[in-house]
Design a protein around this motif. Structure first.
Motif, mmCIF file in Angstrom:
data_model
loop_
_atom_site.group_PDB
_atom_site.id
_atom_site.type_symbol
_atom_site.label_atom_id
_atom_site.label_comp_id
_atom_site.label_asym_id
_atom_site.label_seq_id
_atom_site.Cartn_x
_atom_site.Cartn_y
_atom_site.Cartn_z
ATOM 1 N N ASP A 206 1.483 -19.000 -20.363
ATOM 2 C CA ASP A 206 1.411 -19.923 -21.493
ATOM 3 C C ASP A 206 2.038 -19.250 -22.708
ATOM 4 O OD1 ASP A 206 0.843 -22.205 -22.879
ATOM 5 O OD2 ASP A 206 -1.288 -22.247 -22.366
ATOM 6 N N GLY A 207 2.336 -20.037 -23.739
ATOM 7 C CA GLY A 207 2.943 -19.522 -24.955
ATOM 8 C C GLY A 207 3.024 -20.615 -26.000
ATOM 9 N N ARG A 208 3.742 -20.322 -27.065
ATOM 10 C CA ARG A 208 3.859 -21.267 -28.161
ATOM 11 C C ARG A 208 5.211 -21.966 -28.085
ATOM 12 N NH1 ARG A 208 -0.580 -20.304 -30.784
ATOM 13 N NH2 ARG A 208 -1.421 -18.194 -30.915
ATOM 14 N N ALA A 209 5.169 -23.276 -27.897
ATOM 15 C CA ALA A 209 6.369 -24.104 -27.867
ATOM 16 C C ALA A 209 6.297 -25.099 -29.016
ATOM 17 C CB ALA A 209 6.494 -24.827 -26.531
ATOM 18 N N MET A 210 7.241 -25.013 -29.939
ATOM 19 C CA MET A 210 7.236 -25.873 -31.115
ATOM 20 C C MET A 210 8.338 -26.914 -30.976
ATOM 21 S SD MET A 210 7.569 -24.760 -35.131
ATOM 22 C CE MET A 210 6.004 -23.887 -35.017
ATOM 23 N N MET A 211 7.941 -28.180 -31.068
ATOM 24 C CA MET A 211 8.910 -29.267 -30.999
ATOM 25 C C MET A 211 9.621 -29.402 -32.350
ATOM 26 S SD MET A 211 8.638 -30.157 -27.906
ATOM 27 C CE MET A 211 9.890 -31.435 -28.050
ATOM 28 N N ILE A 212 10.929 -29.561 -32.311
ATOM 29 C CA ILE A 212 11.742 -29.687 -33.509
ATOM 30 C C ILE A 212 12.174 -31.136 -33.657
ATOM 31 C CG2 ILE A 212 13.778 -28.881 -34.722
ATOM 32 C CD1 ILE A 212 11.632 -26.758 -34.291
ATOM 33 N N SER A 213 11.815 -31.735 -34.791
ATOM 34 C CA SER A 213 12.150 -33.131 -35.074
ATOM 35 C C SER A 213 12.671 -33.230 -36.499
ATOM 36 C CB SER A 213 10.923 -34.035 -34.906
ATOM 37 O OG SER A 213 10.396 -33.948 -33.602
ATOM 38 N N VAL B 17 17.140 -17.767 -30.777
ATOM 39 C CA VAL B 17 17.426 -17.938 -32.202
ATOM 40 C C VAL B 17 16.398 -17.161 -33.014
ATOM 41 C CG1 VAL B 17 18.533 -20.175 -31.904
ATOM 42 C CG2 VAL B 17 16.064 -20.072 -32.285
ATOM 43 N N LYS B 18 16.817 -16.807 -34.228
ATOM 44 C CA LYS B 18 15.948 -16.093 -35.159
ATOM 45 C C LYS B 18 15.329 -17.074 -36.159
ATOM 46 C CE LYS B 18 16.439 -11.670 -34.055
ATOM 47 N NZ LYS B 18 15.284 -10.784 -33.763
ATOM 48 N N ARG C 275 16.291 -25.706 -39.582
ATOM 49 C CA ARG C 275 16.315 -24.269 -39.318
ATOM 50 C C ARG C 275 15.155 -23.891 -38.412
ATOM 51 N NH1 ARG C 275 19.846 -21.517 -42.492
ATOM 52 N NH2 ARG C 275 20.814 -22.718 -44.183
ATOM 53 N N ALA C 276 15.329 -22.788 -37.710
ATOM 54 C CA ALA C 276 14.322 -22.347 -36.747
ATOM 55 C C ALA C 276 13.060 -21.898 -37.478
ATOM 56 C CB ALA C 276 14.868 -21.206 -35.897
ATOM 57 N N PRO C 277 11.893 -22.454 -37.165
ATOM 58 C CA PRO C 277 10.653 -22.044 -37.828
ATOM 59 C C PRO C 277 10.105 -20.725 -37.296
ATOM 60 C CG PRO C 277 10.205 -23.766 -36.229
ATOM 61 C CD PRO C 277 11.687 -23.588 -36.240
ATOM 62 N N GLN C 278 10.624 -20.261 -36.145
ATOM 63 C CA GLN C 278 10.152 -19.019 -35.545
ATOM 64 C C GLN C 278 11.226 -18.486 -34.609
ATOM 65 O OE1 GLN C 278 6.684 -19.968 -33.178
ATOM 66 N NE2 GLN C 278 7.875 -20.955 -31.586
ATOM 67 N N ASP C 279 11.093 -17.217 -34.212
ATOM 68 C CA ASP C 279 11.963 -16.670 -33.174
ATOM 69 C C ASP C 279 11.628 -17.330 -31.846
ATOM 70 O OD1 ASP C 279 12.834 -15.067 -35.182
ATOM 71 O OD2 ASP C 279 11.994 -13.209 -34.394
ATOM 72 N N GLY C 280 12.648 -17.522 -31.011
ATOM 73 C CA GLY C 280 12.372 -18.099 -29.702
ATOM 74 C C GLY C 280 13.624 -18.619 -29.026
ATOM 75 N N PHE D 249 14.644 -30.879 -29.678
ATOM 76 C CA PHE D 249 14.508 -29.760 -28.747
ATOM 77 C C PHE D 249 13.237 -29.006 -29.096
ATOM 78 C CE2 PHE D 249 17.793 -28.922 -31.943
ATOM 79 C CZ PHE D 249 17.159 -27.986 -32.726
ATOM 80 N N ALA D 250 12.924 -28.024 -28.286
ATOM 81 C CA ALA D 250 11.736 -27.189 -28.513
ATOM 82 C C ALA D 250 12.169 -25.743 -28.639
ATOM 83 C CB ALA D 250 10.730 -27.359 -27.382
ATOM 84 N N ILE D 251 11.370 -24.969 -29.343
ATOM 85 C CA ILE D 251 11.593 -23.526 -29.447
ATOM 86 C C ILE D 251 10.376 -22.830 -28.849
ATOM 87 C CG2 ILE D 251 11.869 -21.579 -31.008
ATOM 88 C CD1 ILE D 251 13.379 -23.331 -32.884
ATOM 89 N N VAL D 252 10.613 -22.066 -27.800
ATOM 90 C CA VAL D 252 9.547 -21.321 -27.132
ATOM 91 C C VAL D 252 9.520 -19.917 -27.702
ATOM 92 C CG1 VAL D 252 8.689 -20.437 -24.943
ATOM 93 C CG2 VAL D 252 9.753 -22.702 -25.043
#
Length: 364
Positions: free
Chosen positions: A60-67, A85-86, A237-242, A262-265
């Motif tokens: 498991d981990g943190r996946a943030m949806m980008i909208s 991405v950074k 912009r990317a809210p976190q590394d992933g 898209f999502a950023i894991v």
């Protein structure tokens, strides 16, 4: 002649003798097998009584949806599938021209509102001096008109008191006309005093107008802030590394607020293990855990129990079961347990989310 019975012993069947010898040889073997099974069972029970394991577990981990928060056509896209991405890196840009125009309009409206407020504030400062001065002027004019009336009244009275030989009807009429004119001037001056008297009220009216203009300035400032915020939202912009995953946008697409692009894991990983409720009796946060990953058998992970969810998995479903209605059937529940990974992760081979794992918790 007498028949005598033979006293010689009966002959032993060779097959029975072979079976006896075979049974004698197999007896120690059987005892050994039974002993081995007993020892093996005892070892398994002893070694397994202080561990709990489950195959209902996954990474498991943190996946943030980008909208997006604003709508428009995508004019720049810098997010590729599975790209790392950074935080703060630009991923996507929406056509900003409409939002720049709205920002400029809001800035012009704010400048106009500020100018009106400044003019009204200057008028207020002038009014604070002019209105009392106008009242004083009206009062002075009233005093002058009253003095003129008194003189005209005295002249008229004197003309009336003279004999007809000492004055003329024309002089009397002129004195009377002057007196009436002086009375009119007094009435006019009194009206001007009444008009100039409500100085606090007239100053307060301008203060209210200033308050209204201040509100207009605040509204214009809020519209400008919103316009600038909308313009800033044209850049995602990317809210976190992933890693970029599930990309669902292409260059030139029209996007709308709330649309999942898209999502950023993120790089953080842990294990969510769904243990049966009967396995939680001795489980506590901090206990060591060995983790086997089905996809990477050579990867040996070590971790610890981070926390136990305060509720079974079914409790948080869209339609949780209502055991108080209908016929109750007891079902063994599973409770999610978060297991933090302490060591063993390969930075060159990040674990995708949702991989099957087998955690083994040491209950000591």
């Amino acid at each position: 002649m007498t028949n005598t019975q033979s006293l010689e012993p009966a002959a032993i069947d060779p097959r029975d003798e072979a079976r006896n010898r075979r049974a004698a040889r197999l007896k120690p073997v059987g005892l050994g097998v039974v002993l081995a099974l007993a020892l093996g069972g005892s070892y398994l029970w002893y070694s397994g009584r202080n561990i709990e394991s489950t195959d209902d577990a996954y990474t498991d981990g943190r996946a943030m949806m980008i909208s997006p928060r604003v709508s428009g056509n995508v004019v720049s896209l810098d997010a590729a599938d599975n790209q790392f991405v950074k935080q703060g890196q630009e991923l996507l840009r929406i056509d900003p021209r409409q939002y720049q125009f709205e920002r400029d309009l809001a800035a012009g409206a704010l400048a106009s509102a500020k100018a009106q407020l400044a003019a009204q504030q200057n008028g207020f400062e002038v009014a604070q001096k002019n209105f009392p001065a106008l009242l004083a002027q009206a009062q002075a004019q009233l005093a002058s008109a009253k003095a003129t009336l008194a003189k005209a009244q005295a002249d008229y009275d004197r003309q009336r008191s003279l004999s007809k030989l000492a004055t003329s009807a024309q002089d009397v009429d002129a004195a009377k006309a002057a007196m009436e004119q002086a009375k009119a001037q007094v009435a006019l001056a009194e009206a001007q005093v009444v008009q100039a008297s409500p100085v606090p009220q007239r100053v307060g009216e301008i203060e209210k107008q200033i308050g209204q203009l201040q509100g207009a300035v605040q509204q214009a400032q809020a519209r400008l802030d919103q316009a600038e915020l909308n313009l800033s939202w044209t850049e995602l912009r990317a809210p976190q590394d992933g890693w970029i995953t599930k990309r669902n946008v292409e260059l030139g697409n029209y996007v709308a607020p709330g649309q999942q692009l898209f999502a950023i894991v993120g790089p953080e990983r842990w294990v969510t293990a769904n243990f049966k409720e009967g396995q939680l009796k001795r489980m506590r946060p901090g206990q060591k855990v060995n983790i086997e990953v089905d996809a990477f058998p050579d990867l040996k992970l070590e971790g610890h129990v981070d926390s136990i969810q305060q509720g079974s998995g079914t409790k948080f479903t869209a339609f949780p079961p209502e055991n108080a209605t209908g016929n109750f059937v007891k079902v063994v529940q599973r409770v999610p347990v978060k297991i933090a990974i302490d060591s063993g992760l390969d930075p060159e081979r990040p674990l995708p989310l949702g991989l099957s794992v087998v955690p083994t918790v040491a209950l000591k």
